[in-house]
Design an enzyme around this catalytic site. Structure first.
Site, mmCIF file in Angstrom:
data_model
loop_
_atom_site.group_PDB
_atom_site.id
_atom_site.type_symbol
_atom_site.label_atom_id
_atom_site.label_comp_id
_atom_site.label_asym_id
_atom_site.label_seq_id
_atom_site.Cartn_x
_atom_site.Cartn_y
_atom_site.Cartn_z
ATOM 1 N N HIS A 1 8.844 16.590 -19.514
ATOM 2 C CA HIS A 1 7.807 16.323 -18.506
ATOM 3 C C HIS A 1 7.809 14.855 -18.117
ATOM 4 C CE1 HIS A 1 4.890 14.573 -21.405
ATOM 5 N NE2 HIS A 1 5.215 15.543 -22.228
ATOM 6 N N ASP B 1 5.109 13.272 -16.675
ATOM 7 C CA ASP B 1 3.790 12.629 -16.698
ATOM 8 C C ASP B 1 3.452 12.109 -18.094
ATOM 9 O OD1 ASP B 1 3.623 15.411 -17.420
ATOM 10 O OD2 ASP B 1 1.436 15.313 -17.262
ATOM 11 N N ASP C 1 6.676 10.192 -25.732
ATOM 12 C CA ASP C 1 6.206 11.448 -25.133
ATOM 13 C C ASP C 1 6.210 11.335 -23.614
ATOM 14 O OD1 ASP C 1 5.019 13.882 -24.680
ATOM 15 O OD2 ASP C 1 3.033 13.263 -25.336
ATOM 16 N N GLU D 1 2.230 18.140 -17.253
ATOM 17 C CA GLU D 1 2.298 18.819 -18.555
ATOM 18 C C GLU D 1 1.076 18.474 -19.381
ATOM 19 O OE1 GLU D 1 3.247 19.388 -22.857
ATOM 20 O OE2 GLU D 1 2.653 17.563 -21.837
ATOM 21 N N GLU D 2 0.700 17.198 -19.335
ATOM 22 C CA GLU D 2 -0.360 16.708 -20.228
ATOM 23 C C GLU D 2 -1.733 17.266 -19.859
ATOM 24 O OE1 GLU D 2 0.222 15.384 -22.907
ATOM 25 O OE2 GLU D 2 2.010 14.128 -22.816
ATOM 26 N N GLU E 1 10.231 17.355 -26.450
ATOM 27 C CA GLU E 1 9.018 16.718 -26.981
ATOM 28 C C GLU E 1 9.354 16.032 -28.298
ATOM 29 O OE1 GLU E 1 5.692 16.462 -26.195
ATOM 30 O OE2 GLU E 1 5.888 17.437 -24.247
ATOM 31 N N HIS F 1 0.390 9.438 -27.302
ATOM 32 C CA HIS F 1 -1.003 9.412 -26.818
ATOM 33 C C HIS F 1 -1.803 8.227 -27.366
ATOM 34 C CE1 HIS F 1 -1.098 13.982 -25.664
ATOM 35 N NE2 HIS F 1 0.094 13.442 -25.483
#
Ligand SMILES: [Zn+2]
Length: 388
Positions: free
Chosen positions: A74, A76, A106, A138-139, A166, A359
């Site tokens: 992903h 984003d 990530d 995705e997030e 991931e 994150h």
């Protein structure tokens, strides 16, 4: 420890430089990738998620035949709002063998490695294709990848394996939890706080619902995980945000809270919301005795299916060979893997960096992890050249 290539570093620096927080457009980043692939003679197709703002990209290297490998990532990233970073989050910074930046783990690190390997894939003379699938949003619930998968099912000869990059510290993961998120809104009746009996206090009703969620969470925890593979070893239930009330001397009319459950694959995903619904019905009866306009409504906001382990699947066998490993793992975060699996594609998760760094402020990926991913991709290039 092995070090990653200069090209991977440069590409990662460029990818991190695009602020693709999910609320933003990802078009600039996608244009950059399109241009890069184009310069290596690879055509790519955009599959829009939100026309003019958010798009996915799919490209094929090698012959247009079945049996290929999809590399999925992903584009984003999660927000940096309110986080305290030691360096500028959207500018890659290297300190002690770690590459810091939002998305470095990530999962722009994986995309950087895949792009850096493109010249090698092109030169290899692949007998089976390598497909690149880069998605958006995705997030916020694996949203963008849904139209992308639909497009791939329609237009690509069936791939043999999907590898989601991931961060797993390059371990092959063949199972992850399902993630369902919900929003519950309590509508009460406003009144002066001296006349509590004339109102319906939405915040206090929400409190009863939260107590029920706590009971359900404790019960799921006691029930545990029969597979013994997950950390935490149970279906987890959690409330993330709550908002309600206007002033302390007004009986509040409205309270909304957002919550989620992360289910062990195979668990009944209807049980927790159904039992909260029973509690809500009992509370509503009392609320409506005061005013018929009151009520409790829960809606599911996101549903990310779990990844079911399929031992000996083509994806698992391939990824274990490429990772030079015998063991598979299981993770508690969601990925687009469950969606690819639902579409009938054998799927595993394997990518550089650790979810422990994702994150968070000062997110980083170790250069040695990117090097391990490069070695994995080099083996994929060779495996894709072998005749079967
Ligand atoms: Zn991710």
């Amino acid at each position: 420890m092995a070090d990653c290539s200069l090209l991977t570093r440069e590409l990662l620096a460029q990818l991190v430089g695009f602020d693709t927080t999910s609320r933003n457009s990802n078009l600039d980043l996608v244009a950059f990738i399109e241009d890069y692939l184009g310069r290596h003679g690879i055509a790519s197709t955009r599959v829009d998620h939100e026309a003019g703002r958010k798009t996915n990209l799919v490209a094929t290297i090698g012959p247009d035949i079945a049996g290929g490998t999809v590399l999925s990532g992903h584009t984003d990233v999660v927000p940096v709002d309110g986080q305290d970073w030691a360096s500028e989050p959207f500018m890659l910074d290297e300190r002690d063998g770690r590459l810091y930046g939002r998305g470095s783990a990530d999962m722009k690190g994986f995309i950087a490695v895949v792009l850096a390997m493109v010249p090698r894939f092109v030169a290899a003379g692949l007998k089976r294709p390598i497909h690149l699938a880069f998605s958006c949003d995705e997030e916020v619930g694996c949203l963008g990848v849904r139209p992308l998968i639909a497009h791939m099912v329609k237009s690509l000869p069936r791939p043999a394996a999907v590898i989601i990059g991931e961060p797993t510290s390059m371990q092959v993961v063949n199972a992850h939890k399902a993630v369902h998120t919900y929003e519950t809104e309590v509508t009460g009746l406003e009144a002066h706080s001296s006349n509590t009996h004339h109102g319906v206090n939405a915040v206090m009703v929400a409190g009863d619902l939260l107590a029920e969620i706590n009971r359900l969470a404790a019960e799921m925890r006691r029930r545990g995980d029969a597979t013994g593979r997950f950390d935490p070893p149970f279906t987890s239930v959690h409330v993330g945000t709550i908002e309600g009330g206007t002033a302390k001397n007004i009986v509040p009319r409205r309270c909304v809270f957002a919550w989620e459950a992360r289910f062990i694959p195979g668990a009944d995903t209807d049980e927790v919301p159904a039992r909260l619904e029973q509690k809500a019905a009992a509370l509503e009866a009392a609320m409506r005795a005061v005013s018929p306009d009151t009520g409790i409504a829960t809606r599911r906001t996101v549903e990310v299916p779990g990844l079911r382990p399929v031992e000996g699947s083509e994806a698992e066998t391939l990824a274990l060979t490429l990772a030079r490993s015998n063991d598979t793992g299981a993770v508690s975060y969601g990925t687009e893997g469950g969606l690819f699996q639902q579409a009938g594609y054998p799927t595993v998760v394997c990518g550089p960096g650790s979810i422990d760094q994702a994150h968070k402020p000062d997110e980083y990926v170790e250069a040695s992890q990117l090097a391990a991913c490069e070695a994995f991709m080099e083996r994929l290039a060779r495996a894709s050249c072998a005749t079967v």
